[in-house]
Scaffold this active site. Sequence first.
Site, PDB file in Angstrom:
ATOM      1  N   HIS A   1      21.920  57.375  75.018  1.00 34.62           N
ATOM      2  CA  HIS A   1      21.456  59.017  73.837  1.00 34.62           C
ATOM      3  C   HIS A   1      23.068  59.329  73.116  1.00 34.62           C
ATOM      4  O   HIS A   1      23.782  59.129  74.167  1.00 34.62           O
ATOM      5  CB  HIS A   1      19.966  59.570  73.565  1.00 34.62           C
ATOM      6  CG  HIS A   1      21.267  60.840  75.208  1.00 34.62           C
ATOM      7  ND1 HIS A   1      21.317  62.189  75.375  1.00 34.62           N
ATOM      8  CD2 HIS A   1      19.976  60.612  76.761  1.00 34.62           C
ATOM      9  CE1 HIS A   1      20.633  62.186  76.289  1.00 34.62           C
ATOM     10  NE2 HIS A   1      20.036  61.516  76.618  1.00 34.62           N
TER      11      HIS A   1
ATOM     12  N   LYS B   1      16.468  54.418  80.696  1.00 31.56           N
ATOM     13  CA  LYS B   1      16.053  55.462  79.943  1.00 31.56           C
ATOM     14  C   LYS B   1      16.917  55.553  78.955  1.00 31.56           C
ATOM     15  O   LYS B   1      18.834  54.579  78.509  1.00 31.56           O
ATOM     16  CB  LYS B   1      16.636  56.852  80.796  1.00 31.56           C
ATOM     17  CG  LYS B   1      15.023  57.482  81.158  1.00 31.56           C
ATOM     18  CD  LYS B   1      14.288  58.725  80.938  1.00 31.56           C
ATOM     19  CE  LYS B   1      13.588  58.564  81.849  1.00 31.56           C
ATOM     20  NZ  LYS B   1      13.892  60.105  82.572  1.00 31.56           N
TER      21      LYS B   1
ATOM     22  N   HIS C   1      24.585  61.577  75.786  1.00 35.27           N
ATOM     23  CA  HIS C   1      25.543  60.352  77.142  1.00 35.27           C
ATOM     24  C   HIS C   1      26.906  60.468  76.336  1.00 35.27           C
ATOM     25  O   HIS C   1      27.717  59.482  76.856  1.00 35.27           O
ATOM     26  CB  HIS C   1      24.607  59.094  77.923  1.00 35.27           C
ATOM     27  CG  HIS C   1      23.204  60.011  78.560  1.00 35.27           C
ATOM     28  ND1 HIS C   1      22.378  59.454  78.259  1.00 35.27           N
ATOM     29  CD2 HIS C   1      24.295  60.725  79.393  1.00 35.27           C
ATOM     30  CE1 HIS C   1      21.622  60.338  79.744  1.00 35.27           C
ATOM     31  NE2 HIS C   1      22.792  61.366  80.193  1.00 35.27           N
TER      32      HIS C   1
HETATM   33  N1  ARG Z   1      22.384  61.521  85.024  1.00 33.56           N
HETATM   34  C1  ARG Z   1      22.712  63.074  84.852  1.00 33.56           C
HETATM   35  C2  ARG Z   1      21.910  63.190  83.690  1.00 33.56           C
HETATM   36  O1  ARG Z   1      21.645  61.896  82.631  1.00 33.56           O
HETATM   37  C3  ARG Z   1      24.102  63.373  84.725  1.00 33.56           C
HETATM   38  C4  ARG Z   1      24.542  63.143  86.123  1.00 33.56           C
HETATM   39  C5  ARG Z   1      26.103  63.894  86.550  1.00 33.56           C
HETATM   40  N2  ARG Z   1      26.639  63.709  87.052  1.00 33.56           N
HETATM   41  C6  ARG Z   1      26.394  64.111  88.292  1.00 33.56           C
HETATM   42  N3  ARG Z   1      27.558  63.511  89.824  1.00 33.56           N
HETATM   43  N4  ARG Z   1      25.555  64.840  88.602  1.00 33.56           N
HETATM   44  O2  ARG Z   1      21.838  63.759  83.501  1.00 33.56           O
END
Ligand code: ARG
Length: 573
Positions: free
Chosen positions: A128, A125, A131
Amino acid sequence: MEYKQQIAELLSAKCGLDAEKIQSLIEIPPQLEMGDFAFPCFVLAKTMHKAPQAISEEIATGLDLSGTDLAAKNVGPYVNFFIDRSALSENVIGEILKEGLSYGSSDLGSGKNVIVEYSSPNIAKPFHVGHAFTTILGNSLARIYNKLGYNVIRMNHLGDYGTQFGKLITAYRLWGDEEALNEDPIKELLRIYVKFHKEEKEDPSLTTSARENFRKLEEGSAEEVELWQKFRDMSLVVFKKLYNRIGVEFDNYNGESFYSDKIPEIVDILNSKGLLVESEGAKVVMLEDEGLPPCIILKSDNTTIYASRDLASALYRYRTYNFDKNIYVVGNTQALHFRQVFAVLKKAGFDFADNCEHVAFGLVKFKDMVFSTREGNIVLLEELLDQSVSKTREIIAENAKTRGQDMSEEEIDDIAEKLGVGAVIYTFVKSGRERDIIFSWKEMLDFEGDTAPYLIYTYARTRSILRKGAEKGVNPDSGNLSLLTGDEEYAVIRALSDLKESIVKAASSNEPFMIARQVAAIARAHNRFYNNTSILNCDDEKLIAARLALCEAVCTAIKDGLDLLGIGTVERM
Ligand code: ARG
């Protein structure tokens, strides 16, 4: 910080009130001429049976301040305290010059492990701005904890697992273009992902195929694993390029996939504690006594889910690092998820749940900006950086022209990259993290505003006066720091003296902006002093050398503070 504490202890001995309580009551007077600290005497009126004015007078005249750097004066109902300016100058500047960039370090966290999880983008993905927020905030927190002596483990919990990978595998087999993938992996993966969702509406067999492929992936089937690995590797190359550009690093990239084989143990634990119940075919933990919706652990087809991977990851982190703190830098839209995960851990008897913390942040919005690659509502970090750098470049080139400065194209490029990237980073860390951020070129690139360009410019300009001094044979000298007692000099020194405390507070509240605010205060005070004083044109060589020492300390503080925010400086511009 030490002076305030000292005052509180002296007052406590005098009036009997608890020193900590006194510290919390001590105020900073609105103007420096009124002193450095003020203690309001109203609280003592009841116990001492006197008017606050009388109490203040009694305390101010009765305190024995010999052997301290302090003086006291009663001003109405307040006792105002004055730090001896020469002493503060010697202490603060002396210490900064001695310690250099390790100024502000401490052993507060020695022997303690802190996990900072940040960035955690989703494979395949686009990266953005949401992030970018976690990446920049987390990077700063990791640096801050490190500065305070903690052993920091920087984790990137990649979103590299889940049903969407079943979809990608199906989509790639049907429509994937190898060449396009090699050229721009994220673009191609996004293309087939979007196509999948469109076609799925007409053709339900795609949904079944995707589900089947994810199940195979979780079972370790070679062909699916190979494709998934390829998507992951290629995405990571793209992400790492971005990380490199903004100076971000990780100790590991244990993403969601890493925990897949650790979930059966979680299921066993929850089962053995009688916590797992069946609901519509899925296995869930009920959390109604916490006022939370049930947390799904296994879906009806027995595949794992986001939350179960987080449970496994928390346990893994605890066993591997025996953490003192386990911090998740993730947007506040996931607040409920983390409350559920922590609640399940707690129910399962894992007390380390109390040391897990969701460090949340707000949304990212844009005011006067237009983006070409807007995919739906998404703004790519790369485009934000590119635009920021190119706009910064225009400003620098223009400034150089008006000032008649002779700068090579390369030099301009280099400065523009640092300032442009710094401007973006600073916008993310300059305010309390829970507030939404509004990006605007006008504000973030204002060389006179509360911006990274302003701070870096202040730094570079101060470096230049140090160079000029050196050319004339005058160098910073900490031998006569007691000469720095002017109001403007003192304002800079006071701002410098609060930097250390701001670092400690930034860590305890997980708020890098506390450092940003302090660095900005130092720069503002310094510019006032600098603009009103011709530092090098002065008859008193000793004073010049002391003022250059002040300049040197300001440079160290700005560089050090910006470094904790993840922002680099330039030596000249
Ligand atoms: N990959 C997830 C996202 O982009 C965020 C992960 C956050 N960390 C976790 N330990 N759940 O929304």
